[in-house]
Design an enzyme around this catalytic site. Structure first.
Site, mmCIF file in Angstrom:
data_model
loop_
_atom_site.group_PDB
_atom_site.id
_atom_site.type_symbol
_atom_site.label_atom_id
_atom_site.label_comp_id
_atom_site.label_asym_id
_atom_site.label_seq_id
_atom_site.Cartn_x
_atom_site.Cartn_y
_atom_site.Cartn_z
ATOM 1 N N ARG A 123 0.866 -1.194 0.000
ATOM 2 C CA ARG A 123 0.000 0.000 0.000
ATOM 3 C C ARG A 123 0.896 1.235 0.000
ATOM 4 N NH1 ARG A 123 -1.831 0.682 6.382
ATOM 5 N NH2 ARG A 123 0.215 0.261 7.222
ATOM 6 N N CYS A 133 2.570 6.030 -7.818
ATOM 7 C CA CYS A 133 3.312 7.172 -8.344
ATOM 8 C C CYS A 133 2.455 8.426 -8.158
ATOM 9 C CB CYS A 133 3.584 6.927 -9.823
ATOM 10 S SG CYS A 133 4.162 8.394 -10.653
ATOM 11 N N GLU A 154 -1.609 8.415 5.447
ATOM 12 C CA GLU A 154 -0.157 8.526 5.634
ATOM 13 C C GLU A 154 0.610 8.621 4.315
ATOM 14 O OE1 GLU A 154 1.013 5.335 8.257
ATOM 15 O OE2 GLU A 154 0.346 6.467 9.991
ATOM 16 N N CYS A 185 8.783 8.145 -6.023
ATOM 17 C CA CYS A 185 8.797 7.333 -7.240
ATOM 18 C C CYS A 185 9.809 7.952 -8.201
ATOM 19 C CB CYS A 185 7.394 7.342 -7.845
ATOM 20 S SG CYS A 185 7.324 6.602 -9.477
ATOM 21 N N CYS A 212 7.998 11.033 -13.328
ATOM 22 C CA CYS A 212 8.500 11.834 -12.193
ATOM 23 C C CYS A 212 9.778 12.571 -12.594
ATOM 24 C CB CYS A 212 8.758 10.949 -10.976
ATOM 25 S SG CYS A 212 7.231 10.363 -10.197
ATOM 26 N N GLU A 215 -4.727 8.369 14.891
ATOM 27 C CA GLU A 215 -4.546 6.943 15.186
ATOM 28 C C GLU A 215 -3.642 6.801 16.401
ATOM 29 O OE1 GLU A 215 -2.918 4.483 12.078
ATOM 30 O OE2 GLU A 215 -4.108 5.472 10.542
ATOM 31 N N HIS A 240 -2.363 -6.641 15.497
ATOM 32 C CA HIS A 240 -2.305 -5.263 16.004
ATOM 33 C C HIS A 240 -3.444 -5.056 16.991
ATOM 34 C CE1 HIS A 240 -2.234 -0.877 16.043
ATOM 35 N NE2 HIS A 240 -1.080 -0.925 15.414
HETATM 36 C C1 GAL Z 1 -0.500 3.356 10.695
HETATM 37 C C2 GAL Z 1 -1.415 3.152 9.493
HETATM 38 C C3 GAL Z 1 -2.558 2.209 9.816
HETATM 39 C C4 GAL Z 1 -2.024 0.985 10.504
HETATM 40 C C5 GAL Z 1 -1.278 1.417 11.741
HETATM 41 C C6 GAL Z 1 -0.750 0.265 12.560
HETATM 42 O O1 GAL Z 1 0.740 3.843 10.328
HETATM 43 O O2 GAL Z 1 -1.956 4.376 9.080
HETATM 44 O O3 GAL Z 1 -3.215 1.866 8.625
HETATM 45 O O4 GAL Z 1 -1.178 0.311 9.655
HETATM 46 O O5 GAL Z 1 -0.184 2.188 11.357
HETATM 47 O O6 GAL Z 1 0.034 0.693 13.641
#
Ligand code: GAL
Length: 684
Positions: A118, A122, A157, A162, A167, A315, A366
């Site tokens: 993910r 580009c 994020e 690229c 580019c 997050e 996670h």
């Molecule tokens: C972040 C990301 C999330 C998930 C998370 C896990 O960097 O945006 O999608 O991967 O980390 O810690």
């Protein structure tokens, strides 16, 4: 202080929620139904929806499937849960990679990515830009005026680079715009070194392990280009959103210590800054107190990007972080403390990745609010639920901000230049860590600080600390001088004022245009091996009332006085008794130069002396035990003081007057007991 309105009147409380990925569970209606019930039990009021959902939304080109999302959005809305609606560009469907291979990135070594992973498209690709605009337009048309949707969460994020032909071509035009002709470019890059003079624009290539790696001017411009190209991609992503939903605020989630983008520029293009925080608490590498100072620095950095406007903790983990070397559990109390730490520094939300643990995929281990067990009888769920109830009690803090008299300069382009430089040591230049260490004493003392880049206005501060200001951008020296002339205090260190924006060394001695401000010039910079040490001792009657000897390591600048007064001296080697700390009176203010990298105790004693002299405001005038600190948010006449205990033990604090505890919902006075990792929010 003003109160901010981040969501154009749609939200007036603290947000609490998570990344919600129902597209992983569309085959399980029972789970989707249960999710909503659990969200309410967990006191959640917001979900970030649709991140990485492109293949569920458009399983084949032009075949859009929104019905499942209609249903989810409606269910969330009916249950009072707000939505941050994501654009899905963070990961692409396989058909897109197969049909338009130009969207696949080319790496620095010029190998081309295959489909997978993910955050790897580009940013120049017209095909990717077009495809994402189409789906974003549809999302805006369909959901833009839905009452539950409070914000756009753009992509996820952004980062990476690229090196494809598209580019390279854009990079060359970017350079043409910047320099006009090759002679100017060659001069700016000093490219006649090793006969690297460019005679044709087409010969310019981005840095590569098998190509150009040694031209720092080129490397810096490439980083600037990558950053600007990413921002340009983002701007093209949001075009349909701005057109159709001009009222909906926009954010994109930034990352901890990420140096691939110049966030000071990116922040100008978002309405609200948000970031993702995953500290490794309880690690064997540093204490929780050091870790907390580091996280506090990042919170202050992200808040300062928008001059004090509250940010969002987009997050964090409710439990463990699977990708860390050791995914340790948060000890009891730490979830609440670290979440409220973000709020203390100006966040109006606490959000998690992710709501429910995936059964498969890279992040199935996670931490999530709902674990594989699937019910609410877990420690983590209860921590989350309790935090949600705490946030409800903090509702009146929404939109309040933090005011600071202290600024620490932490500048992305300077960081790039320091890291690119070959020498004077290849390792342990540690620019970021150094900035955090200089910030730490203010944090320990409960003094609010902003963390800013060098182009920001300094005039509102009493003191500006600029560690390792290696690159001086045009205008910085004048602005620093004006600040000091008007009574400000500035502190800088070794390895400052060395190069201009294209990494050309200043002529006439270091620290370049800052020589007269500091009243010194630096002739040579000694660097020490890891095991080597020098010492720095304060001179008698040094004005700061400091005495004693401190360890110096890694960097020792050999300076000449040219108007400044010496406050401390080196203890050994051929430069024993030369100045290691100086002060220069300049206009109505003073400029301090710390010539060597000294142990933390030096920084603590030095900054404590300045705090007293400058009479800097502590957010609460009480004594803290080590590991306890305070932060303040304010609006109008109201002040909200956060007391935070980063020790894994109980501490007692003597309050200086009566306060109202927002978390306990009662008046408190006298002795206050803070549990292990305890936190208290007081209204004065
Ligand atoms: C972040 C990301 C999330 C998930 C998370 C896990 O960097 O945006 O999608 O991967 O980390 O810690």
């Amino acid at each position: 202080m003003q109160k901010y309105d981040l969501f154009n009147g749609k939200v007036n409380n603290m947000l609490h929620g998570a990344d919600y990925n129902p597209d992983q569970w569309l085959h399980r209606p029972d789970i989707l139904e249960k999710d909503i019930k659990l969200m309410k039990k967990a006191n959640c009021n917001v979900m970030s929806l649709g991140i990485f959902a492109w293949s569920a939304l458009e399983p084949e080109e032009g075949n859009f499937q929104f019905e499942w999302l209609d249903q989810i959005i409606e269910n969330l809305y009916q249950n009072g849960i707000n939505i941050m609606l994501a654009t899905p560009s963070g990961a692409r469907p396989d058909w897109l990679a197969a049909k338009y291979p130009e969207v696949l990135r080319v790496n620095t070594d010029r190998t081309k990515d295959l489909f997978g992973e993910r955050h790897n498209h580009c940013y120049t690709s017209p095909a990717y830009r077009e495809k994402i605009k189409i789906i974003n337009r549809k999302l805006a048309e369909r959901y833009g005026d839905h009452p539950a949707v409070i914000m756009w969460h753009i992509s996820n994020e952004y980062g990476g680079e690229c090196h494809c032909d598209l580019c390279q071509a854009d990079f060359r035009s970017w350079l043409k715009d910047k320099y006009g002709d090759l002679e100017t470019l060659n001069q700016a890059w000093w490219s006649n070194f090793w006969s690297h003079t460019y005679s044709d624009w087409d010969n310019i290539e981005s840095p590569a392990p098998q190509g150009m790696q040694s031209n720092h001017g080129l490397a810096l411009d490439w980083k600037r280009f990558v950053s600007e190209q990413t921002i340009d991609f983002y701007k093209s992503e949001i075009e349909p959103l701005r057109e159709i939903t001009p009222e909906l605020p926009i954010t994109t989630n930034f990352m901890y210590r990420f140096d691939g983008l110049d966030y000071s520029k990116f922040a100008k293009e978002v309405d609200v800054v948000s970031w993702d925080s995953y500290p490794s608490w309880h690690s064997d590498q540093e204490s929780d107190i050091e870790r907390a100072a580091d996280v506090a620095f990042m919170h202050d950095y992200f808040r300062s990007l928008k001059d004090g406007k509250p940010f969002l903790l987009m997050e964090s983990t409710p439990s463990k972080t699977n990708w860390q070397p050791v995914a340790k559990l948060k000890r009891p109390g730490m979830h609440r403390l670290s979440s409220l730490q973000a709020v203390a520094h100006g966040s109006d939300s606490v959000q998690y990745f992710q709501w429910r643990k995936s059964r498969g995929g890279f992040e199935k281990f996670h931490g999530s609010v709902v674990d594989h067990v699937g019910h609410e009888d877990t420690r983590v769920f209860n921590d989350v639920k309790a935090l949600g109830s705490d946030l409800q009690k903090l509702e009146e803090l929404t939109g309040t901000s933090v005011e600071a008299e202290v600024a620490v300069i932490f500048d992305t382009e300077n960081r790039w230049a320091i890291n690119e430089a070959s020498g004077p040591r290849q390792k342990k230049k540690n620019y970021v860590e150094t900035c955090v260490q200089h910030y730490q004493t203010f944090w320990e003392e409960g003094i609010s600080a902003d963390v800013i880049d060098q182009s920001k206005d300094f005039s509102k501060y009493k003191i500006v600390v600029a560690p390792m200001l290696y690159m001086l951008k045009d205008g910085t020296s004048e602005r620093l001088k004006n600040f000091v002339k008007n009574g400000g205090t500035v502190v800088s260190t070794y390895w400052s004022g060395i190069v201009n924006e294209t990494d050309l060394c200043f002529e006439g001695g270091f620290p370049g245009q800052l020589k007269d401000l500091f009243g010194i010039w630096a002739e040579e910079l000694d660097v020490l091996y890891d095991a080597d040490q020098n010492t720095v001792s304060f001179k008698n009657k040094n004005g700061l009332k400091l005495s004693g000897q401190y360890k110096a390591e890694i960097f020792c600048d050999l300076i000449h006085l040219d108007g400044a007064e010496s406050l401390a001296e080196y203890g050994s080697d051929f430069y024993a008794s030369r100045s290691a700390l100086t002060v220069n009176n300049f206009g109505h203010g003073r400029a301090f130069y710390i010539a060597s990298r000294n142990e933390q105790k030096f920084k603590r004693d030095f900054y404590q002396a300045l705090i007293e002299e400058l009479d800097l405001n502590r957010v609460i005038e009480i004594e803290f035990p080590s590991g306890v600190t305070a932060q303040k948010r304010s609006a109008g006449e109201k002040d909200y003081i956060f007391l935070m205990n980063f020790n894994n033990q109980v501490v007692e604090i003597k309050l200086n007057k009566k306060y109202y505890s927002l978390l306990k919902e009662k008046d408190i006075t006298g002795k206050l007991r803070l549990e292990n990792y305890g936190v208290e929010v007081l209204k004065s």
